[in-house]
Enzyme design. Structure first.
Site, mmCIF file in Angstrom:
data_model
loop_
_atom_site.group_PDB
_atom_site.id
_atom_site.type_symbol
_atom_site.label_atom_id
_atom_site.label_comp_id
_atom_site.label_asym_id
_atom_site.label_seq_id
_atom_site.Cartn_x
_atom_site.Cartn_y
_atom_site.Cartn_z
ATOM 1 N N HIS A 73 9.777 -15.844 -18.716
ATOM 2 C CA HIS A 73 9.554 -14.612 -19.476
ATOM 3 C C HIS A 73 9.073 -13.531 -18.519
ATOM 4 O O HIS A 73 8.362 -13.816 -17.558
ATOM 5 C CB HIS A 73 8.526 -14.839 -20.585
ATOM 6 C CG HIS A 73 8.541 -13.763 -21.630
ATOM 7 N ND1 HIS A 73 7.985 -12.519 -21.419
ATOM 8 C CD2 HIS A 73 9.066 -13.725 -22.878
ATOM 9 C CE1 HIS A 73 8.159 -11.774 -22.497
ATOM 10 N NE2 HIS A 73 8.817 -12.478 -23.392
ATOM 11 N N ARG A 74 9.468 -12.278 -18.797
ATOM 12 C CA ARG A 74 9.153 -11.184 -17.869
ATOM 13 C C ARG A 74 8.033 -10.281 -18.388
ATOM 14 O O ARG A 74 8.011 -9.083 -18.105
ATOM 15 C CB ARG A 74 10.409 -10.366 -17.582
ATOM 16 C CG ARG A 74 11.047 -9.737 -18.809
ATOM 17 C CD ARG A 74 12.258 -8.883 -18.429
ATOM 18 N NE ARG A 74 12.825 -8.203 -19.598
ATOM 19 C CZ ARG A 74 13.710 -7.215 -19.535
ATOM 20 N NH1 ARG A 74 14.127 -6.785 -18.355
ATOM 21 N NH2 ARG A 74 14.177 -6.653 -20.633
ATOM 22 N N LYS A 85 7.625 -17.031 -34.625
ATOM 23 C CA LYS A 85 6.770 -15.949 -35.109
ATOM 24 C C LYS A 85 5.969 -16.440 -36.313
ATOM 25 O O LYS A 85 6.452 -17.297 -37.046
ATOM 26 C CB LYS A 85 7.616 -14.736 -35.510
ATOM 27 C CG LYS A 85 8.574 -14.237 -34.432
ATOM 28 C CD LYS A 85 7.862 -13.567 -33.285
ATOM 29 C CE LYS A 85 8.873 -12.999 -32.280
ATOM 30 N NZ LYS A 85 8.235 -12.304 -31.159
ATOM 31 N N SER A 89 17.061 -10.915 -25.815
ATOM 32 C CA SER A 89 16.046 -11.156 -26.836
ATOM 33 C C SER A 89 15.321 -9.863 -27.150
ATOM 34 O O SER A 89 15.005 -9.093 -26.248
ATOM 35 C CB SER A 89 15.047 -12.214 -26.335
ATOM 36 O OG SER A 89 14.012 -12.428 -27.271
ATOM 37 N N ASN A 114 0.798 -1.231 0.000
ATOM 38 C CA ASN A 114 0.000 0.000 0.000
ATOM 39 C C ASN A 114 0.826 1.273 0.000
ATOM 40 O O ASN A 114 0.333 2.339 -0.387
ATOM 41 C CB ASN A 114 -0.925 0.015 1.229
ATOM 42 C CG ASN A 114 -2.102 -0.913 1.062
ATOM 43 O OD1 ASN A 114 -2.400 -1.356 -0.043
ATOM 44 N ND2 ASN A 114 -2.767 -1.222 2.154
ATOM 45 N N THR A 152 12.432 -17.241 -30.849
ATOM 46 C CA THR A 152 11.004 -17.180 -30.554
ATOM 47 C C THR A 152 10.230 -17.377 -31.852
ATOM 48 O O THR A 152 10.478 -16.677 -32.835
ATOM 49 C CB THR A 152 10.638 -15.824 -29.940
ATOM 50 O OG1 THR A 152 11.481 -15.584 -28.814
ATOM 51 C CG2 THR A 152 9.185 -15.806 -29.500
ATOM 52 N N HIS A 161 14.527 -13.357 -19.173
ATOM 53 C CA HIS A 161 14.812 -12.304 -20.142
ATOM 54 C C HIS A 161 15.389 -11.088 -19.419
ATOM 55 O O HIS A 161 14.897 -10.689 -18.363
ATOM 56 C CB HIS A 161 13.538 -11.928 -20.898
ATOM 57 C CG HIS A 161 13.080 -12.992 -21.838
ATOM 58 N ND1 HIS A 161 13.029 -12.819 -23.202
ATOM 59 C CD2 HIS A 161 12.685 -14.268 -21.619
ATOM 60 C CE1 HIS A 161 12.605 -13.937 -23.775
ATOM 61 N NE2 HIS A 161 12.392 -14.828 -22.828
ATOM 62 N N ASP A 198 6.106 -17.755 -27.545
ATOM 63 C CA ASP A 198 6.076 -16.373 -27.092
ATOM 64 C C ASP A 198 5.223 -16.287 -25.831
ATOM 65 O O ASP A 198 4.470 -17.199 -25.495
ATOM 66 C CB ASP A 198 5.548 -15.446 -28.188
ATOM 67 C CG ASP A 198 6.353 -14.157 -28.266
ATOM 68 O OD1 ASP A 198 6.815 -13.692 -27.208
ATOM 69 O OD2 ASP A 198 6.531 -13.628 -29.374
#
Length: 478
Positions: free
Chosen positions: A294-295, A175, A379, A123, A173, A327, A203
């Site tokens: 992964h972030r 695509k 990446s 908080n 990755t 990452h 991904d």
């Protein structure tokens, strides 16, 4: 209670509001080895002294509230309260201060990143007396870090599992990230792995959508992995994203990956949550699976310089919660990341002991003792011309991940993978021969083009591609 009856708790109680700094600003305090230390960038509201602002952060993130309460007398506030023990102005910034706060270890549940963050970044970030607040760094004492499992396996165990040494690992990755059928997705995985990559990757937003359900994807990717391994003689992997809407579903997907015999799964640790991530890390340790992290969503938290939380804190939290890869930005690609700052948190991910170094944004000396390290993953917007810089910046213990830089090759996916593998091998060979990658990088790549038509074609396609934007989050002026 009758007027004549007075309890111990009420004896010294006086209702009302006190300045936070009377109880929580303690410049004479000497920190303990067991304290969790925090460095906050504080921007007070006009008229609020920095000491009061720092004390307010210490109070609201530990035992304090807005008014005096009689139940304070039922415990030992001196034992449990956070303390603002030092404040310094931020060079080059008006009305910004770094407030250093020490928290007693007893405030936190063992082995719970969730509980640690609920206190320290809870908080208090909405507190009206502050215009902005950012958590810059944490010092995690060994007494607390030893209550965490940490990464399921760590860098050395991963290399032993993969039988790959002496160079960065290569990834891609797949695509487009959304829209492919499972069979076409698996085909792309196979072509990239056959061409020379170590890993391919789901991904972050590939979970289980109508165009490709997770079980179908897992099956076709496993087929691609085994076929590529048989043809190349190398161990291969695909980061199968186990992130799901519930922890139970996430574990179910990880169980299926284990049954298929694949080496690695993946999790979006910020959107999935630390409780889910720690649960998955425990499962991966117990069942021999590597865990890629992964972030996704990190920039919502860490990109603004005066509010939120720096990624170095998220990186430390990930190392405690558990992950074998995470990452970390590229420095040279399309995503945010200043060089010295990035190298600072890369070392916090990989090394056992990291000295305080404000020139790299590291506010505290950090001792991880025996906790395994995490491989940083570079990446985002990188291609073969970046290979010398990436090899020089990140070193061997890293994963260099080219999505468009593989699949965008004019001859197809497998030639794109070949180009990246050739470029990497050329850079590692040149480095081992003593050549300067920073100065001779382009020449090294051009030399390799003479015997690799795949690399030559890639170099021609991406020779003009650059992402030259100033990072938003930079180190403070010294």
């Amino acid at each position: 209670m009758s007027p004549q009856t007075e309890t111990k708790a009420s004896a010294g109680f006086k209702a009302g509001v006190k300045d936070y700094k009377l109880n929580y600003y303690t410049p004479e305090y000497e920190t303990k080895d067991t304290d969790i230390l925090a460095a906050f960038r504080v921007t007070p509201q006009p008229g609020v002294p920095p000491e009061e602002a720092g004390a307010a952060v210490a109070a609201e993130s530990s035992t304090g509230t807005w008014t005096t309460v009689w139940t304070d007398g039922l415990t030992s506030l001196d034992r449990y309260k956070g303390r603002c023990y030092h404040i310094e102005p931020v060079a080059g910034e008006e009305n910004q201060f770094i407030a250093y706060i020490a928290y007693p270890l007893d405030l936190f549940e063992e082995g719970s990143v969730t509980n640690m963050f609920t206190s320290i970044v809870g908080n208090v970030f909405g507190f009206k007396a502050l215009r902005a607040l950012r958590l810059e760094d944490l010092r995690i004492p060994p007494a607390y870090s030893k209550t965490f499992q940490g990464p399921p396996h760590g860098i050395q165990v991963e290399r032993d599992k993969l039988n790959k040494y002496g160079r960065p690992l290569l990834g891609c990755t797949i695509k487009p990230k959304l829209g492919l059928s499972a069979k076409n997705y698996g085909r792309a995985v196979y072509e990239c792995l056959r061409g020379g990559l170590d890993f391919t990757k789901d991904d972050e937003n590939v979970n289980s959508q109508p165009f490709m359900r997770w079980r179908d994807r897992f099956l076709f990717c496993a087929e691609a992995i085994y076929k590529a391994q048989a043809e190349t003689g190398e161990i291969k992997g695909h980061y199968l994203n186990a992130t799901a809407g519930t922890c139970e579903e996430m574990i179910k997907r990880a169980v299926f990956a284990r049954e298929l015999g694949v080496p690695i799964v993946m999790h979006d640790y910020l959107t999935g949550g630390f409780t889910a991530n720690t649960s998955l890390a425990y499962y991966c340790r117990d069942n021999g699976l590597l865990l890629h992290i992964h972030r996704a969503m990190h920039a919502v938290i860490d990109r603004q310089k005066n509010h939120g939380m720096h990624f170095r804190v998220l990186a430390k939290a990930l190392r405690m919660s558990g992950g074998d890869h995470v990452h970390s930005g590229t420095v040279v690609g399309k995503l945010e990341g200043e060089r010295e700052m990035t190298l600072g948190f890369v070392d916090l991910l990989r090394d056992d002991f990291i000295e305080k170094d404000r020139s790299r944004g590291i506010f505290f000396t950090q001792d991880w003792v025996s906790m395994p390290g995490v491989l940083p993953v570079a990446s985002g917007g990188i291609h073969v011309w970046h290979m010398p810089a990436l090899t020089e910046i990140f070193g061997d213990d890293s994963v260099l991940q080219f999505g468009g830089g593989t699949l965008g090759h004019p001859w197809g996916n497998a030639p794109g993978a070949v180009a990246n593998r050739v470029a990497l091998e050329a850079c590692v060979k040149a480095r081992n021969e003593g050549r300067d990658l920073a100065r001779e990088g382009n020449e090294i790549i051009r030399e390799a083009c003479n015997w690799s038509p795949e690399l030559a074609a890639a170099c021609e396609v991406w020779k003009e591609i650059k992402f030259e934007y100033e990072p938003v989050d930079k180190l403070d002026v010294k």
